[in-house]
Write a protein that holds these residues in place. Sequence first.
Motif, short mmCIF file in Angstrom:
data_model
loop_
_atom_site.label_atom_id
_atom_site.label_comp_id
_atom_site.label_asym_id
_atom_site.label_seq_id
_atom_site.Cartn_x
_atom_site.Cartn_y
_atom_site.Cartn_z
N ALA A 65 0.82 -1.33 0.25
CA ALA A 65 -0.01 -0.04 -0.04
C ALA A 65 0.85 1.34 -0.11
CB ALA A 65 -0.84 0.02 1.03
N LYS A 89 -6.69 -9.48 -0.93
CA LYS A 89 -6.18 -8.27 -0.22
C LYS A 89 -4.92 -7.73 -0.86
CE LYS A 89 -4.84 -6.28 4.36
NZ LYS A 89 -5.08 -6.60 5.88
N LEU A 93 -4.03 -4.49 -3.23
CA LEU A 93 -3.21 -3.53 -2.61
C LEU A 93 -2.10 -3.14 -3.79
CD1 LEU A 93 -2.94 -4.22 0.87
CD2 LEU A 93 -4.13 -2.26 0.14
#
Length: 229
Positions: A65, A89, A93
């Motif tokens: 991120a 996830k 990201l």
Amino acid sequence: MAKILIIEDDKNIASLEKDYLEMNGYETKIIADGLEGVKEARTKIYDLIIIDVMLPTINGFDICAMIRDELSIPMIIVSARNDDIDKIKGLGLGADDYITKPFSPSELIARVKNQLARYERFLKTNEDGVTLEYHNIVLNKEARKVIIGGKEVAFTATEFDMLQFFMKNPDIVHSKTILFDRIWGEDEYGDIATVAVYIQKIRKKIEKNPSTPKIIETVWGAGYRFNKF
């Protein structure tokens, strides 16, 4: 010689990755701390980063991120967790691939080679220089740029390849299998569920309302269609 940054605090795994990568001609560096890994990635030039999820100071998801908007190079997440939610996830990201421990050295090398080849294609200009344009989206194949509403929007290599495939083949329903084979390659290791993750990422960039998409439409039970109008 491609340079690879390994952010991994398990000495045995880091050494295994380093040894096999260097045996295949890559230059490597190991960083065992999350924040130090971010600093290294931001200040040195690398061609690819391998990131463990569980790290001291910050985890691998946070690293993705923090640096994805700054770096377009491939990032591969390595994790002992095989949950789909973790894969989704990580890819959401900005990671380009997700490997589950334990993995074979040959699988690691195959994935690294694939990501580096894709990134090389991302950087290489196409000879025909064709510009594709639908809605308010202009895709420049030569410059590898996407302009939306007159403003350039950053796309990763995989996102660009998928959007380009859709724009070159509009008004046709493409199954997840077809999309995976065309974007990642028939011999690629990976999960077909990755396709849905990238569809969502692209929709967030091109759709006015990603939750009710009009451009890339889901055709339930069949796949996805890029609508010209």
